[in-house]
Write a protein that holds these residues in place. Structure first.
Motif, short mmCIF file in Angstrom:
data_model
loop_
_atom_site.label_atom_id
_atom_site.label_comp_id
_atom_site.label_asym_id
_atom_site.label_seq_id
_atom_site.Cartn_x
_atom_site.Cartn_y
_atom_site.Cartn_z
N LEU A 49 12.98 24.50 -31.02
CA LEU A 49 14.05 23.65 -31.36
C LEU A 49 15.27 24.08 -30.55
O LEU A 49 15.70 23.14 -30.04
N ILE A 50 15.78 25.13 -30.79
CA ILE A 50 16.82 25.79 -30.00
C ILE A 50 16.82 25.59 -28.66
O ILE A 50 17.71 25.15 -27.92
N LYS A 51 15.57 25.76 -27.99
CA LYS A 51 15.23 25.96 -26.55
C LYS A 51 15.48 24.31 -26.21
O LYS A 51 15.98 24.05 -25.24
N HIS A 52 14.99 23.46 -26.85
CA HIS A 52 15.06 22.14 -26.73
C HIS A 52 16.38 21.73 -26.66
O HIS A 52 16.98 20.91 -25.61
N ALA A 53 17.34 22.14 -27.69
CA ALA A 53 18.83 21.82 -27.75
C ALA A 53 19.45 22.53 -26.42
O ALA A 53 20.32 22.03 -25.97
N VAL A 54 19.04 23.71 -25.94
CA VAL A 54 19.72 24.15 -24.88
C VAL A 54 19.27 23.31 -23.67
O VAL A 54 20.29 22.93 -22.68
N TYR A 55 18.05 22.71 -23.46
CA TYR A 55 17.49 21.99 -22.22
C TYR A 55 18.31 20.74 -22.55
O TYR A 55 18.84 20.26 -21.53
N MET A 56 18.62 20.09 -23.48
CA MET A 56 19.07 18.78 -23.72
C MET A 56 20.75 18.99 -23.54
O MET A 56 21.36 18.19 -22.69
N GLY A 57 21.25 20.04 -23.99
CA GLY A 57 22.75 20.24 -23.67
C GLY A 57 23.07 20.41 -22.11
O GLY A 57 24.04 20.03 -21.42
#
Length: 395
Positions: A49-57
């Motif tokens: 989920l953190i990885k997805h947040a980084v990608y999204m950011g």
């Protein structure tokens, strides 16, 4: 709030749609990724989920930065980047990084990130074609004039994508034809290009049949189309479980994180995430996502129609429609209206390079929309641009 919003120029409604989809994506990604975390990872879903947040950011940051660039700069940039894209596609074809039995990626060792050049190739090619139609449409007198400047870039890009990714090559070719058509390209010449495209595909299939080790993706595409037409449940394993997920969701869904079919869908976090959305959020959630993309498409068309010049109209329409195409194809596969393709759902599916390319594409659309506001800052930027770049570079 108003002080913050003033930095987000362009179409405010499109910004709202993008942020809404981005925020919503955390729920299905968190749920769908749990299966992968336990099967192939350390079981820590939060890290994904953190990885997805980084990608999204990073993606939203790219969209913001791109939208601050005057869209007329994209015309000469496409001319410069197109040869580099051809090289990247050739490298991917020869020694691409393999993911899920497909070599479509280039791995960047320093940051340990995989990048899919075909996603960027689509944006660059469509931008180039928008420039080509804006600059040369009135001077086209015969088909021979279109070969080097119009036909060759399409043939090279689609030809290099085709061996590893049939569906993406078909989408890029279709979008190219649409941009040419909307740009006023002579219909009789378009028919010739379409015929040459079919002939090229036929030649490639014959080469694959003669040299089976050349590519296994044609066999994959053939199998998917045949199983889609026949309705063979065993061959359509993923689609059948996607249909089960949608049926299980009913009207209101099972609730966030309560999907059962995510344990059976191998691409539940990407290719079939729309099925997970329908299972957990029901028909209501599925319709919400569908209407969001319909709304996004309408905003793109509106921006295109109101653009200041022909290049802006074709640019916004081409790259914006590419995002909509990808979304509707992904949803069509999940509900068994289309054969399985492997196209992610923009802003919802987990992944890095595809999300970033989507953000770049919509950032370019917002750059065109930003020109409609005619703020003093934009007028000054445009004047500066006109002094530094010859007018015939983009029109």
């Amino acid at each position: 709030m108003n002080r913050t919003l003033k930095y987000f120029d362009g179409d405010r409604t499109l910004w709202v749609i993008v942020f809404a989809l981005g925020l919503f994506s955390f729920l299905p990604v968190y749920s769908a990724s749990s299966n992968i975390a336990f099967r192939f990872g350390d079981g820590h879903v939060m890290s994904m989920l953190i990885k997805h947040a980084v990608y999204m950011g990073l993606g939203l940051g790219l969209m913001y930065l791109v939208h601050r660039v005057q869209y007329k700069y994209f015309a000469p940039l496409s001319l410069l980047i197109l040869p580099l894209i051809a090289i990247l596609l050739a490298v991917t074809l020869v020694s691409g990084h393999e993911v899920a039995n497909a070599s479509r990626w280039i791995k960047i060792p320093i940051v340990n990130v995989t990048f899919q050049p075909s996603a960027l190739a689509s944006i660059v090619l469509l931008t180039y074609l928008a420039r080509y139609m804006a600059k040369y449409r009135e001077s086209i007198e015969n088909f021979g004039q279109t070969i080097m400047r119009g036909l060759l870039p399409i043939a090279v890009v689609c030809g290099l994508i085709l061996p590893a990714n049939f569906s993406t090559a078909a989408i890029v070719f279709a979008l190219s034809m649409i941009v040419l058509f909307v740009g006023g390209f002579p219909l009789k010449y378009m028919m010739r290009i379409f015929g040459l495209g079919i002939a090229g595909l036929g030649l490639f299939v014959l080469l694959v049949m003669a040299f089976p080790n050349m590519s296994n993706r044609i066999d994959t595409a053939k199998t998917r189309i045949e199983s889609f037409i026949s309705g063979d449940e065993e061959a359509n394993y993923q689609v059948e479980h996607a249909k089960m997920a949608i049926a299980r969701g009913n009207v209101f869904g099972t609730g966030p994180g309560k999907s059962a079919q995510k344990n059976f869908l191998s691409q539940s976090e990407s290719d079939f995430i729309y099925a997970i959305v329908n299972e957990e959020f029901g028909l209501i959630g599925g319709l919400f996502i569908l209407m969001a993309y319909v709304w996004l498409t309408l905003r793109v068309i509106r921006i295109s129609m109101k653009a200041q010049d022909k290049f802006g109209r074709l640019l916004a329409f081409g790259v914006g429609l590419g995002v909509a195409f990808q979304a509707f194809i992904n949803m069509g596969v999940a509900v068994n209206l289309l054969p399985t393709t492997g196209q992610p759902l923009p802003f919802i599916s987990s992944g890095g390079s595809s999300l970033w390319m989507t953000c770049i594409a919509l950032g370019m659309v917002q750059s065109v929309a930003r020109g409609l506001n005619a703020s003093p800052e934009i007028v000054n930027d445009t004047e500066m641009f006109n002094e530094s770049i010859p007018q015939d570079a983009y029109a």
